[in-house]
Write an enzyme that holds these catalytic residues in place. Structure first.
Site, mmCIF file in Angstrom:
data_model
loop_
_atom_site.group_PDB
_atom_site.id
_atom_site.type_symbol
_atom_site.label_atom_id
_atom_site.label_comp_id
_atom_site.label_asym_id
_atom_site.label_seq_id
_atom_site.Cartn_x
_atom_site.Cartn_y
_atom_site.Cartn_z
ATOM 1 C CG MET A 1 -1.784 1.186 1.407
ATOM 2 S SD MET A 1 -2.983 1.355 0.045
ATOM 3 C CE MET A 1 -3.112 3.138 -0.025
ATOM 4 C CD GLU B 1 -4.056 1.078 -7.874
ATOM 5 O OE1 GLU B 1 -2.980 0.657 -8.360
ATOM 6 O OE2 GLU B 1 -4.139 1.507 -6.704
ATOM 7 C CD GLU C 1 2.159 -0.506 -3.717
ATOM 8 O OE1 GLU C 1 1.460 0.501 -3.573
ATOM 9 O OE2 GLU C 1 1.715 -1.581 -4.200
ATOM 10 C CG HIS D 1 0.369 4.131 -6.366
ATOM 11 N ND1 HIS D 1 -0.559 4.470 -7.317
ATOM 12 C CD2 HIS D 1 0.159 2.819 -6.082
ATOM 13 C CE1 HIS D 1 -1.312 3.396 -7.594
ATOM 14 N NE2 HIS D 1 -0.889 2.386 -6.860
HETATM 15 N N1 B3K Z 1 -3.545 0.781 -3.715
HETATM 16 C C1 B3K Z 1 -3.399 -0.473 -3.036
HETATM 17 C C2 B3K Z 1 -4.699 -1.197 -2.980
HETATM 18 C C3 B3K Z 1 -5.192 -1.481 -1.624
HETATM 19 C C4 B3K Z 1 -6.671 -1.769 -1.602
HETATM 20 C C5 B3K Z 1 -7.029 -2.779 -0.602
HETATM 21 N N2 B3K Z 1 -8.435 -2.921 -0.407
HETATM 22 C C6 B3K Z 1 -2.342 -1.327 -3.649
HETATM 23 C C7 B3K Z 1 -1.821 -0.852 -4.943
HETATM 24 O O1 B3K Z 1 -2.454 -0.949 -5.970
HETATM 25 O O2 B3K Z 1 -0.749 -0.317 -4.987
HETATM 26 ZN ZN ZN Z 2 -1.530 0.435 -7.130
#
Ligand code: B3K
Ligand code: ZN
Length: 882
Positions: A271, A328, A306, A309
């Site tokens: 995450m 995503e 990650e 992001h």
């Molecule tokens: N953004 C997180 C996703 C977590 C959701 C959990 N319910 C992981 C990722 O795509 O990097």
């Molecule tokens: Zn992601």
């Protein structure tokens, strides 16, 4: 007596979006950590939005919270001034600007859903995306409310020496009762889903990175003490990713500190919380003795994902969860390009497409199919899907190819500059690409709104008289539950026309314009004919090169054509794909033969093609290894009108064994040529060599060749690295010889009993066994001390692997496989609804099977539906039973 069923959960619709009535200007949080009575104090500065009426109540989200105190501007609220429900808190008639103070109590130890604040092996950690923050405190828990957070974490100084949150530490000190505190400040406004907190007895490895503009960033990876030796690869990957994002997208890291924490209990891979990424330990820890090449590569790609992001997701985030693919899809595309740049690009593409075509295509043709941007959901957690992620990435890839890299990069710069610090939509992103390229992307937007895998029927005709080649493409998107009528999409088809004389690409001329030898045509109508002129001979078309669009393309190739493309295509991806198509044709015949109980005959063209591959080799051993692998059972199944798991298994095994018998010496030679005792490194050349060697060993073991068995035993016993050990172990355990399987399994299990991640592999290998006792083994292993239903990695390794990777045993005709899955789903529905809803997927595909299996699968789905269900499981099961 039947219990009354709880009210059906209500969907949320994209069209109902309303901007927030109150914004948060600043948030101050204080956590006093305790396993069953954590206190969370929140001080939130609210401001009413200009568009909201003066008497608009303040509505905050909150679940499973015990409200202990509430005040506005220092005045405790009277009972009639607010209302608390199971899903939130309403404050009636608040002023236009005010400070709301609340105090709630929560119980991290009881949190088995692993959303919000929970305990993993004594470590406090959080998971807030998508809607977990509302289990921590009352808040407008939606991504378009962005604010700065200051977080004070208080905990026992001995048990919790490390206290982390987002941003930079600004203050720390001792407190009475053996406690201590650390205050963290995150200067970047962020939505609540990016909030994070970690506390525990952790140790770190530290490194640093100097950004392109010369700023020094401290990098830390926090783990339990025994894992300190497993962090080097993640750290190196992080630094590579940081450099790559600077060089490729011009994006620098923005804080002085970047932290990664590894925890054992985690619903997903990792995450991207601002400055404090929390990882499933399986997605960060590696060591040559414990992790395979595949894991090394996954860790590299997840660490990068990650990290990326931080811009695509954090600095610019989503307006609402319908836009999830905005962050995503784009970020998966970014991590795919990164991995392609640092490893074998052709293999990366092959692996990604194989995964997409197997798993995402299945999702897109089943009852839970949804567009890349859904129109409604009951539980957003169910929408972290292959469609949002993988198909979303394909859509961004097509955009990039359509406008060209330079315009794409300009569009990306524009997007990050224009929307920095904002929560935006997919239109905003595509709009930047249109603006930067000057292209009209209106029709392209349909990729975001139409579900289903488009099918293209292609036909080619060589016109001797005019030296022309006419290529006709017809597109059709199948009906999906979301909508029946589909409009034609804008589909970029990259192609070449290959000379059968020279094996080279012929020049492409379309409407008098030269496209070089490798060009892109744009299919926009339901049916279009493209006429290439000056084509001097009848060519073999190589279509959809590099998998230029996520579609199912059919062309009436003869087997000779496919063997020819496998040997000659200048596009590495299409060479591989030609081999897959050739194998699928042979498999189709064998599946039919098995069903009709007639003798199976091996297609000699496939044998010849494989022989040629083995004799001539390839510059890229990793690509060669991919070309020597047969399509997986799951991919073969995906291509069948009706799935007959027995016939698929038997046919594939027959092909594997026939190839092994006929090419035994070649496989043995390839194996021996690629054995190496160089010290392990997770670098491309070595990985390629190992994968080629191990493919060869698989064939030798498919016929349980005496020399093959000896090599597998030696490879297992040599313990050179986990890639080789695990592969050899799998072959021994999946052989028909218990005298090979049992001792190897025992030795491995004893050696690694202390390592939870290696034990996951030990579980997975056993439950993939094709032997008829696999299901009994699953049941037995569920009682193993290392197994726990509360740990998602264990559930995935044991149950997930069995139901997804052991088709013949899961689909047993007595329905016991389905029963086992339903039992586990019912139990997990209470413990961890997110994992339960994911796990049930194979049962939702009942329409693809014969009547007997359909009936058995449906009856287990109905048994699940009769339970008191979480919204997560309810949504999936009710769609599947429609
Ligand atoms: N953004 C997180 C996703 C977590 C959701 C959990 N319910 C992981 C990722 O795509 O990097
Ligand atoms: Zn992601």
């Amino acid at each position: 007596m039947q219990q009354p069923k709880p009210a059906e959960p209500k969907p949320t619709y994209r069209d109902d979006y309303q901007p927030p009535a109150y914004r948060v200007r600043q948030a101050q949080l204080t956590f006093e950590l305790d396993p069953v009575a954590t206190r969370v104090k929140a001080k939130l500065q609210f401001e009413r939005a200009a568009q909201a009426e003066a008497d608009t109540p303040l509505e905050l989200d909150g679940e499973q919270l015990e409200l202990k105190a509430i005040a506005i501007d220092g005045q405790p609220l009277r009972a009639e001034e607010y209302a608390v429900s199971a899903t939130g808190l309403t404050v009636h008639n608040p002023p236009a600007r005010f400070c709301l103070e609340t105090e709630v109590q929560i119980a991290p130890r009881e949190n088995t859903a692993l959303e919000g604040l929970y305990l993993s092996n004594g470590i406090y950690c959080t998971q807030c995306e998508a809607e977990g923050f509302r289990r921590i405190t009352y808040f407008p828990d939606r991504p378009d409310v962005m604010t700065t957070f200051t977080t004070t974490v208080i905990g026992d100084a001995t048990r919790l020496p490390i206290l982390l949150a987002n941003g930079n530490p600004v203050e720390r000190g001792e407190l009475p009762g053996g406690r201590h505190f650390v205050t963290w400040e995150d200067p970047f406004p962020k939505p609540s889903y990016l909030f994070a907190l970690v506390a525990g007895d952790l140790e770190k490895v530290e490194d640093s990175f100097t950004t392109a503009s010369g700023r020094q960033v401290t990098l830390q990876i926090w783990v339990e003490q025994e894992n300190l030796g497993k962090t080097a690869h993640a750290m190196a990957s992080l630094k590579r990713a940081m450099r790559w994002d600077e060089e490729t997208y011009g994006r620098e890291y923005d804080l002085d500190l970047f932290m990664i924490v590894a925890v054992n209990d985690f619903n997903m891979g990792a995450m991207e919380n601002k400055g404090l990424n929390i990882f499933n330990s399986a997605a960060v820890l590696t060591h040559p003795d414990t992790a395979t090449d595949a894991t090394f590569q996954q860790v590299e790609s997840i660490v990068a994902h990650e990290y990326f992001h931080n811009w695509s997701g954090n600095r610019v985030t989503c307006r609402d969860w319908f836009q999830l693919s905005l962050k995503e899809g784009f970020t998966v595309f970014r991590d795919q390009c990164f991995s392609a740049d640092v490893n074998s690009a052709a293999v990366k593409r092959i692996e990604d497409v194989a995964f997409l075509r197997t798993a995402q295509f299945a999702e897109d043709s089943g009852p839970t199919a949804h567009p890349v941007r859904p129109e409604h959901y009951i539980e957003i957690t169910n929408f972290y899907t292959l469609t949002i992620y993988e198909k979303g990435a394909e859509v961004v890839r097509m955009l990039c190819n359509l406008v060209g890299w330079e315009a794409f990069r300009r569009g990306s710069d524009l997007y990050f500059e224009r929307f920095d610090g904002q929560a935006v939509t997919i239109e905003d992103f595509v709009g930047c690409m249109a603006e930067a390229s000057g292209q009209d992307l209106t029709q392209f937007m349909l990729w975001y709104s139409q579900a289903g895998t488009p099918e293209i029927d292609a036909n080619g005709e060589y016109d001797y008289a005019n030296a022309a080649y006419h290529l006709t493409l017809r597109q059709r998107t199948p009906v999906t539950p979301d909508r029946p009528n589909k409009q034609p999409l804008h589909i970029p088809v990259r192609l070449g026309l290959v000379s059968t004389k020279s094996g080279r690409d012929l020049p492409l001329t379309l409407k008098g314009e030269s496209l070089g030898t490798d060009g892109v045509i744009h299919l926009r109508e339901a049916e279009q004919t493209f006429t290439f002129t000056d084509v001097t001979e009848a060519p073999v078309p190589s279509l959809l090169r590099g998998f230029s669009a996520p579609v199912q393309l059919r062309f009436p190739y003869g087997r000779e054509d496919l063997a020819f493309l496998l040997a000659n295509d200048s596009d590495g991806f299409n060479r591989w794909d030609a081999g897959q198509r050739l194998a699928l044709l042979a498999l189709d015949d064998l599946i039919a033969a098995h069903r009709n109980v007639v003798e199976k005959v091996m297609d000699s063209r496939l044998v010849d093609a494989f022989r040629a591959l083995l004799e001539h080799g390839d510059d890229d051993k990793a690509v060669l290894a991919e070309m020597l692998m047969l399509p997986s059972e799951a991919y073969i199944a995906e291509q069948q009108p009706l799935i007959d798991v027995e016939a698929i298994h038997a046919a594939r095994k027959f092909v594997e064994q026939s190839l092994a018998v006929m090419l035994r010496d070649d496989f043995l030679r390839v194996y021996l040529e690629n054995v190496s005792d160089a010290p392990y490194a997770p670098e491309s050349e070595q990985i390629a060599q190992r994968s080629l060697k191990n493919v060869a060993l698989s064939y030798l073991m498919a016929i349980e060749d005496e020399q093959g068995i000896e090599l597998a035993r030696q490879q297992f016993a040599a313990e050179h690295n986990m890639t080789d050990v695990r592969h050899a172990l799998t072959l021994l355990v999946h052989s028909s010889r218990d005298d090979l399987a049992a001792p190897a399994l025992r030795a491995f299990g004893e050696k690694w009993a202390h390592d939870t991640l290696v034990m996951d592999q030990w579980f997975a290998i056993q439950v993939m066994r094709p032997q008829a006792d696999a299901l009994e083994r699953v049941k037995y292993l569920m009682t193993h001390p290392a197994f726990s239903l509360r740990n998602p990695n264990k559930v995935r390794a044991l149950i997930g692997t069995f139901v997804n990777r052991n088709s013949i045993n899961f689909h047993r005709a007595d329905g016991e496989g389905y029963r086992l899955l339903a039992d586990v789903v019912i139990e997990l529905n209470r413990l961890n609804p997110e994992i339960a809803a994911r796990l049930v997927t194979p049962l939702t595909r009942w329409q693809r099977f014969d009547e007997l299996h359909q009936r058995l699968m449906r009856s287990e789905l109905e048994r699940i539906r009769a339970e008191e269900l979480s919204p997560n499981v309810y949504e999936v099961v009710s769609k599947a039973l429609l």
